[in-house]
Design a protein around this motif. Structure first.
Motif, PDB file in Angstrom:
ATOM      1  N   GLU A 110     -42.373 -39.661 101.413  1.00 49.46           N
ATOM      2  CA  GLU A 110     -41.522 -38.734 102.168  1.00 49.46           C
ATOM      3  C   GLU A 110     -40.626 -37.921 101.227  1.00 49.46           C
ATOM      4  OE1 GLU A 110     -39.557 -41.059 105.194  1.00 49.46           O
ATOM      5  OE2 GLU A 110     -41.334 -41.027 106.471  1.00 49.46           O
ATOM      6  N   ILE A 112     -38.574 -35.176 100.161  1.00 51.71           N
ATOM      7  CA  ILE A 112     -37.827 -34.178 100.930  1.00 51.71           C
ATOM      8  C   ILE A 112     -36.840 -33.463  99.999  1.00 51.71           C
ATOM      9  CG2 ILE A 112     -36.253 -33.814 102.867  1.00 51.71           C
ATOM     10  CD1 ILE A 112     -37.436 -36.342 104.146  1.00 51.71           C
ATOM     11  N   ASP A 114     -33.791 -30.455  99.583  1.00 52.96           N
ATOM     12  CA  ASP A 114     -32.811 -29.460 100.023  1.00 52.96           C
ATOM     13  C   ASP A 114     -32.472 -28.628  98.790  1.00 52.96           C
ATOM     14  OD1 ASP A 114     -32.503 -30.200 102.728  1.00 52.96           O
ATOM     15  OD2 ASP A 114     -31.187 -31.839 102.140  1.00 52.96           O
ATOM     16  N   ARG A 129     -32.652 -34.212  96.617  1.00 50.18           N
ATOM     17  CA  ARG A 129     -34.056 -34.593  96.832  1.00 50.18           C
ATOM     18  C   ARG A 129     -34.106 -36.069  97.210  1.00 50.18           C
ATOM     19  NH1 ARG A 129     -37.078 -31.101  91.992  1.00 50.18           N
ATOM     20  NH2 ARG A 129     -35.520 -29.418  91.988  1.00 50.18           N
ATOM     21  N   GLN A 499     -44.635 -32.330  99.944  1.00 51.49           N
ATOM     22  CA  GLN A 499     -43.197 -32.172  99.776  1.00 51.49           C
ATOM     23  C   GLN A 499     -42.642 -31.277 100.881  1.00 51.49           C
ATOM     24  OE1 GLN A 499     -43.049 -30.629  95.742  1.00 51.49           O
ATOM     25  NE2 GLN A 499     -42.879 -32.670  94.846  1.00 51.49           N
ATOM     26  N   SER A 500     -41.563 -31.741 101.501  1.00 53.64           N
ATOM     27  CA  SER A 500     -40.878 -30.957 102.531  1.00 53.64           C
ATOM     28  C   SER A 500     -39.698 -30.264 101.886  1.00 53.64           C
ATOM     29  CB  SER A 500     -40.407 -31.876 103.650  1.00 53.64           C
ATOM     30  OG  SER A 500     -39.553 -31.200 104.548  1.00 53.64           O
ATOM     31  N   ASP A 502     -36.589 -27.708 102.433  1.00 47.91           N
ATOM     32  CA  ASP A 502     -35.702 -27.069 103.422  1.00 47.91           C
ATOM     33  C   ASP A 502     -36.289 -27.128 104.825  1.00 47.91           C
ATOM     34  OD1 ASP A 502     -33.816 -26.465 101.449  1.00 47.91           O
ATOM     35  OD2 ASP A 502     -34.799 -24.564 100.963  1.00 47.91           O
ATOM     36  N   GLY A 503     -36.839 -28.271 105.148  1.00 52.49           N
ATOM     37  CA  GLY A 503     -37.352 -28.503 106.498  1.00 52.49           C
ATOM     38  C   GLY A 503     -38.727 -27.946 106.762  1.00 52.49           C
ATOM     39  N   LYS A 504     -39.411 -27.428 105.736  1.00 54.57           N
ATOM     40  CA  LYS A 504     -40.738 -26.829 105.930  1.00 54.57           C
ATOM     41  C   LYS A 504     -41.743 -27.452 104.975  1.00 54.57           C
ATOM     42  CE  LYS A 504     -38.812 -22.395 107.422  1.00 54.57           C
ATOM     43  NZ  LYS A 504     -38.738 -20.937 107.187  1.00 54.57           N
TER      44      LYS A 504
END
Length: 504
Positions: A110, A112, A114, A129, A499-500, A502-504
């Motif tokens: 997961e 993620i 920002d 991250r 990898q996500s 900024d929510g995408k």
């Protein structure tokens, strides 16, 4: 490891002692195993997904090489037939290979992101991250009813090793020989992959104190358990009372209710009865997903259904249960239930083995006796006859948590089925439509869990790819230089994980 005593396995079919003696491990052994696991936990967690994938595949290969010996010994210790055990071993190796794919796939991490925004007002936004990492050493308890798929190299062990967590297995005392053969296969695979043997240890013994010592050890960071409500709840309470409480993933007990709606019953009464008999008696009723209660509405079709079930129960051959203790509990609990008013009983009369039992009651009696929802482990089930489908729907609003719930319906039943589905989502981890709950697919979407008492952690599953998340925790890395970040969180993405950003 140092030991003071030994114990033997019994053949439940003959009640004879089997060859081989096994060490009764003690507190000193627990300390050694858990401490060694702690010593290697960080380095094992930091191994590459490819390394752990190869380990899981190697374990599966070693088990296949020892298939004949494993099945032979498991048959002697459990009385389960070779065909069933061969299928269970294939399921075990399939689980290992599934998690080999899961760990390499990388979704479990997961990753993620920002992204930073130094121009944001009034404060700059930092680069953050996040990824999941292994919890550390975990304990796994072997299950009595699945000596392979839910035991030494079962789903909990496979998913924990995939997560990068060392595993300490507390083997089930009913099948120590099977556990020992499987443990040697795991040790061989670990050696072949040049990993430290401390990432896996098998502890054996017959005392409750051994299990308590494992759960209590401060190096253990989570526990996987499949067993009785009584034993599981005691260990759960112990895990929560530690100075550092830890997650306890217990699968304890379930009635797995089945609802047969009127139009479905009218069209398929005979086949439904035959399928029900097979499902409740599968493995001598010792499957955690056995349908222990079936709700039907009054009709000529349901009368035919019940008559067919009664006749089928009377003709059931006797089966051998997994252990003498399980057999004793089944017979005592069944007699206690039969002595209660409001129930009628039909049972087989086998020459050998335990009898199958069918209980029948009304919806009013069911409402007045909530204790009948408690699982009796063995070939026993209850039919509840309701006034109509609406009465059946009302009963669905007051059910205990279960691993599964089943709806049998034809299209004209869908208005009731839709409302029933809404209710059953509240109490079950898996909802089956026009099928039977016995048999759990090992897959990406499977959920094997549910609200208490089905499990102690209803947000998790013990079967399927998502089981890896039981042994993980998230860590966020704020403003960490690229060169120091874990591979899964590097911008160049060397592991090629999803990898996500900024929510995408």
């Amino acid at each position: 490891m140092s030991t003071r005593h030994t114990f033997y396995a019994l053949n439940p079919a003959t009640e004879q002692t089997l060859a081989g003696q096994f060490a009764e491990h003690n507190q000193a052994d627990v300390n050694l195993a858990a401490s060694a696991a702690h010593e290697v936990a960080k380095s094992f967690r930091q191994t590459s997904p490819k390394t752990r994938s190869l380990l899981l595949q190697a374990i599966a290969d070693c088990l296949e090489e020892q298939r004949e010996a494993i099945v032979e010994r498991a048959n002697l210790e459990s009385a389960l037939p070779p065909a069933r055990l061969n299928g269970e071993l294939s399921r075990t190796t399939a689980q290992l290979r599934l998690f080999a794919d899961v760990v390499e796939g990388g979704l479990w991490q997961e990753a993620i992101f920002d992204t930073a925004n130094p121009n944001r007002e009034p404060l700059a936004k930092p680069d953050i991250r996040r990824q999941n990492i292994g919890l550390g050493p975990v304990a796994v308890f072997g299950a009595s009813n699945f000596p392979l798929a839910f035991s030494t190299a079962g789903g909990d062990t496979a998913s924990a090793l995939a997560a990068g967590c060392p595993v300490v297995v507390k083997g089930h005392p009913a099948h120590p020989g099977t556990s020992e053969i499987v443990a040697k296969c795991i040790a061989k695979a670990i050696e072949a992959q040049q990993l430290p043997q401390a990432i896996f240890t098998l502890l054996q013994g017959t005392s409750h104190e051994l299990g308590q010592a494992v759960v209590s050890h401060p190096a253990i960071k989570a526990v996987g358990f499949t067993g009785s409500i009584h034993g599981g709840r005691a260990l759960f309470d112990l895990a929560q009372s530690r100075s550092e409480p830890i997650p306890f993933y217990g699968e304890l007990g379930a009635s797995n209710p089945v609802f047969i709606l009127s139009h479905r019953m009218a069209e398929h009464a005979q086949s439904l009865a035959e399928e029900y008999i097979l499902s409740m008696n599968m493995g001598c009723g010792q499957f955690c997903t056995k349908p222990a209660v079936v709700f039907v509405a009054k009709s000529k079709a349901s009368e035919e259904f019940i008559a067919t079930v009664r006749q089928g129960i009377k003709q059931q051959p006797g089966q051998t249960m997994l252990t003498g203790g399980i057999k004793h509990n089944y017979l005592v609990q069944s007699e206690e239930r039969a002595s209660q008013s409001g129930l009628t009983r039909t049972q087989s009369q086998p020459d050998n083995g335990v009898p199958s039992m069918l209980f029948e009651t009304t919806s009013d009696e069911w409402r007045n006796n909530p204790q009948w929802q408690e699982e009796i482990f063995g070939p026993q089930s209850i039919i509840v006859v309701c006034e109509d489908d609406q009465d059946m729907l009302q009963l669905s609003t007051n059910l205990a948590g279960s691993l599964t719930a089943t709806i049998h319906a034809e299209e004209p039943d869908y208005p009731i089925a839709s409302r029933l589905l809404d209710e059953l989502e509240e109490v079950a981890g898996r909802i089956v439509f026009n099928g039977w709950p016995t048999g759990v697919e090992v897959s990406y979407a499977m959920v094997h869990g549910g609200p208490y008492p089905a499990s102690t952690m209803p947000a998790s599953t013990s079967v399927g790819a998502e089981a890896i998340k039981r042994w993980l925790r998230p860590v966020a890395y704020q403003s960490v230089p690229e060169a120091l970040l874990p591979d899964a969180l590097k911008s160049q993405n060397p592991l090629s994980v999803r990898q996500s950003v900024d929510g995408k």
